[in-house]
Design an enzyme around this catalytic site. Structure first.
Site, mmCIF file in Angstrom:
data_model
loop_
_atom_site.group_PDB
_atom_site.id
_atom_site.type_symbol
_atom_site.label_atom_id
_atom_site.label_comp_id
_atom_site.label_asym_id
_atom_site.label_seq_id
_atom_site.Cartn_x
_atom_site.Cartn_y
_atom_site.Cartn_z
ATOM 1 N N HIS A 220 0.879 -1.180 0.000
ATOM 2 C CA HIS A 220 0.000 0.000 0.000
ATOM 3 C C HIS A 220 0.920 1.234 0.000
ATOM 4 C CE1 HIS A 220 -3.560 2.339 0.585
ATOM 5 N NE2 HIS A 220 -3.839 2.066 1.857
ATOM 6 N N HIS A 259 -2.102 -2.019 -9.537
ATOM 7 C CA HIS A 259 -3.127 -1.461 -8.656
ATOM 8 C C HIS A 259 -4.352 -2.363 -8.700
ATOM 9 C CE1 HIS A 259 -5.866 1.444 -6.829
ATOM 10 N NE2 HIS A 259 -4.770 2.023 -6.376
ATOM 11 N N ASP A 313 2.502 5.795 -6.091
ATOM 12 C CA ASP A 313 3.748 5.733 -5.319
ATOM 13 C C ASP A 313 4.993 5.836 -6.191
ATOM 14 O OD1 ASP A 313 2.658 5.493 -2.753
ATOM 15 O OD2 ASP A 313 2.204 3.385 -3.100
HETATM 16 N N1 ACO Z 1 5.263 -6.040 -10.363
HETATM 17 C C1 ACO Z 1 5.215 -7.200 -11.054
HETATM 18 N N2 ACO Z 1 4.087 -7.908 -11.236
HETATM 19 C C2 ACO Z 1 2.970 -7.428 -10.699
HETATM 20 C C3 ACO Z 1 2.937 -6.226 -9.988
HETATM 21 C C4 ACO Z 1 4.142 -5.526 -9.828
HETATM 22 N N3 ACO Z 1 4.193 -4.385 -9.151
HETATM 23 N N4 ACO Z 1 1.687 -5.994 -9.570
HETATM 24 C C5 ACO Z 1 0.947 -7.010 -10.008
HETATM 25 N N5 ACO Z 1 1.715 -7.895 -10.688
HETATM 26 C C6 ACO Z 1 1.272 -9.133 -11.335
HETATM 27 C C7 ACO Z 1 1.113 -10.245 -10.280
HETATM 28 O O1 ACO Z 1 2.309 -10.938 -10.095
HETATM 29 C C8 ACO Z 1 0.024 -11.080 -10.884
HETATM 30 O O2 ACO Z 1 0.587 -11.832 -11.937
HETATM 31 P P1 ACO Z 1 0.073 -13.324 -12.251
HETATM 32 O O3 ACO Z 1 -1.368 -13.167 -12.653
HETATM 33 O O4 ACO Z 1 0.954 -13.764 -13.360
HETATM 34 O O5 ACO Z 1 0.229 -14.093 -10.981
HETATM 35 C C9 ACO Z 1 -0.905 -10.048 -11.537
HETATM 36 O O6 ACO Z 1 -0.056 -8.928 -11.845
HETATM 37 C C10 ACO Z 1 -2.020 -9.589 -10.634
HETATM 38 O O7 ACO Z 1 -1.435 -9.060 -9.438
HETATM 39 P P2 ACO Z 1 -2.029 -9.160 -7.995
HETATM 40 O O8 ACO Z 1 -0.945 -8.947 -6.980
HETATM 41 O O9 ACO Z 1 -2.843 -10.389 -7.857
HETATM 42 O O10 ACO Z 1 -2.987 -7.890 -8.004
HETATM 43 P P3 ACO Z 1 -3.685 -7.270 -6.755
HETATM 44 O O11 ACO Z 1 -4.826 -6.495 -7.255
HETATM 45 O O12 ACO Z 1 -3.951 -8.290 -5.708
HETATM 46 O O13 ACO Z 1 -2.547 -6.331 -6.135
HETATM 47 C C11 ACO Z 1 -1.067 -4.587 -5.749
HETATM 48 C C12 ACO Z 1 -2.421 -4.989 -6.353
HETATM 49 C C13 ACO Z 1 -0.957 -5.147 -4.318
HETATM 50 C C14 ACO Z 1 -1.020 -3.070 -5.682
HETATM 51 C C15 ACO Z 1 0.065 -5.155 -6.621
HETATM 52 O O14 ACO Z 1 -0.023 -4.608 -7.928
HETATM 53 C C16 ACO Z 1 1.437 -4.892 -6.026
HETATM 54 O O15 ACO Z 1 1.896 -5.656 -5.168
HETATM 55 N N6 ACO Z 1 2.134 -3.790 -6.483
HETATM 56 C C17 ACO Z 1 3.416 -3.423 -5.914
HETATM 57 C C18 ACO Z 1 3.259 -2.659 -4.609
HETATM 58 C C19 ACO Z 1 2.699 -1.266 -4.828
HETATM 59 O O16 ACO Z 1 3.177 -0.505 -5.649
HETATM 60 N N7 ACO Z 1 1.676 -0.938 -4.021
HETATM 61 C C20 ACO Z 1 1.055 0.403 -4.051
HETATM 62 C C21 ACO Z 1 -0.300 0.352 -4.647
HETATM 63 S S1 ACO Z 1 -1.015 1.967 -4.727
HETATM 64 C C22 ACO Z 1 -1.465 2.292 -3.166
HETATM 65 O O17 ACO Z 1 -1.783 1.434 -2.387
HETATM 66 C C23 ACO Z 1 -1.344 3.646 -2.695
#
Ligand code: ACO
Length: 376
Positions: A220, A259, A313
């Site tokens: 987050h 996201h 972010d």
């Molecule tokens: N880097 C690489 N791959 C990613 C990323 C990333 N940042 N984000 C998502 N993916 C991929 C996942 O590995 C997954 O791949 P798969 O289907 O092959 O397994 C797919 O995209 C879906 O991702 P999930 O994590 O299931 O998506 P979810 O909606 O649960 O998570 C989240 C969203 C937590 C923000 C995720 O994108 C993440 O971890 N990002 C990095 C951390 C980040 O930047 N957080 C800030 C978000 S904005 C905020 O909260 C203010």
């Protein structure tokens, strides 16, 4: 039964009048006003007023609102002493969470959840949070504390208290834009945490403390610190591609990308990218900006098909660095602004409350005989 949705993805669990998000089209509006409009023409104080009142203030209303915010910057007696007795190496997010919670002990009526009382408490907390963070940062750097400057804006006063000199107009404006873009964002994890806590008719301090705890997580708001650590780890623009592709191959997440709601460009990232570029140019940090831009290009080729784009972010890291903030202050800056959104949601929850109490599907065994302890 199986209505189970992991992570509550796509579940609508509250109504709000504050922000609207269209994740497919990449739209964010506060009370109907596109975020780009507010970032380019408005101020943080106006945005908070808008979120809490569902209308932009008139000049007289804004003057009164500003006077109220500025009137509350000072900490209650004894709080500064408590701050300067904390371990210097503590992370400012732990400090902020603890001190917002501690503010409740200086409130003669902390549990009052009548709407007017909560509004006034929210204003005080929003106003005092910058003082808490700036005091702690000065203390840990061994510098004398700088008291709030009541003639300056919210953004200007914070930078003044941190650095001990009046900030330039450009820096104040840049920081103000960061504050505007982070103020509210639907039912994100920390806002949900705040609403869950207040739905028990607990108190504002407890709800905000929970929200700060949630925001700290690297999935987050804590991601902005992770972005900066990543940028520091990459030695040069030329090393960006192998670094990022290596991480993706190892199935590691790239901080600042992806996201739950946006499957297209996060409009806050667009605003902050422009700002980061300008600030990087002005402050001699173009290599940092170019590394960020190169990461975006590599990610575009590698994973944009999955709907993974920079989030709020990503470019906020370069922006905060150029403003001169230390890395562990990045997430507290997010919290500073989001107190506005959390408080607005807490008020909305109280206006039409129902206890949050979802269900868990039991997936363990049944009818298991009790085994006496010496037979296990
Ligand atoms: N880097 C690489 N791959 C990613 C990323 C990333 N940042 N984000 C998502 N993916 C991929 C996942 O590995 C997954 O791949 P798969 O289907 O092959 O397994 C797919 O995209 C879906 O991702 P999930 O994590 O299931 O998506 P979810 O909606 O649960 O998570 C989240 C969203 C937590 C923000 C995720 O994108 C993440 O971890 N990002 C990095 C951390 C980040 O930047 N957080 C800030 C978000 S904005 C905020 O909260 C203010």
């Amino acid at each position: 039964m199986s209505d189970f949705v992991k992570g509550l993805a796509g579940i609508v669990a509250a109504e709000t009048n504050m922000s609207f998000i269209d994740g497919q089209k990449g739209i964010l509006e506060y009370v109907g006003i596109p975020i780009g409009e507010l970032a380019s023409k408005g101020t943080f104080e106006e945005s908070v007023y808008l979120l809490w009142n569902q209308k932009l203030p008139t000049r007289a209303e804004l003057d009164a609102f500003n006077a109220q915010i500025r009137g509350y910057h000072d900490l209650p007696a004894g709080m500064a002493n408590r701050l300067i007795s904390l371990p210097m190496q503590a992370h400012p997010m732990h400090v902020l969470r603890t001190m917002i919670s501690a503010l409740s002990m200086h409130d003669p009526d902390p549990n009052n959840i009548e709407l007017d009382a909560v509004r006034d408490k929210a204003m005080k907390i929003l106003s005092r949070a910058p003082t808490l963070i700036a005091y702690f940062d000065r203390y840990r750097r061994g510098l004398p504390l700088i008291h709030p400057h009541k003639e300056l804006s919210f953004a200007g006063n914070f930078l003044y208290m941190l650095n001990g000199v009046a900030p330039t107009e450009a820096m104040t404006r840049a920081f103000d834009i960061c504050m505007i873009t982070h103020a509210d964002h639907g039912l994100n994890n920390s806002t949900f945490a705040a609403r869950v806590v207040i739905s028990t008719l607990s108190d504002l301090y407890s709800a905000l403390t929970a929200a700060i705890g949630s925001l700290r997580g690297p999935l987050h708001g804590g991601a902005n610190e992770g972005v900066m650590r990543m940028l520091n780890e990459i030695p040069s623009v030329d090393e960006v591609e192998p670094y990022i592709l290596g991480k993706l191959e190892r199935k590691e997440k790239i901080m600042g990308f992806g996201h739950r709601v946006y499957k297209n460009v996060d409009p806050r990232a667009t605003e902050l990218k422009t700002l980061a570029r300008q600030l990087a140019e002005d402050t001699g940090n173009m290599e940092l900006y170019e590394k960020s831009n190169a990461i975006e290009q590599v990610m575009e080729k590698a994973v944009a098909a999955k709907g993974i784009y920079p989030n709020v972010d990503f470019y906020s890291a370069t922006t905060y660095h150029c403003i001169g903030l230390s890395l562990d202050l990045f997430t507290p800056m997010f919290a500073l602004s989001r107190i506005a959104g959390w408080s607005g949601h807490i008020l909305e929850q109280l206006e039409d409350n129902r206890l949050y109490r979802p269900a868990a599907e039991y997936v363990g065994p049944h009818d298991v005989p009790y085994t006496p302890i010496d037979q296990r």
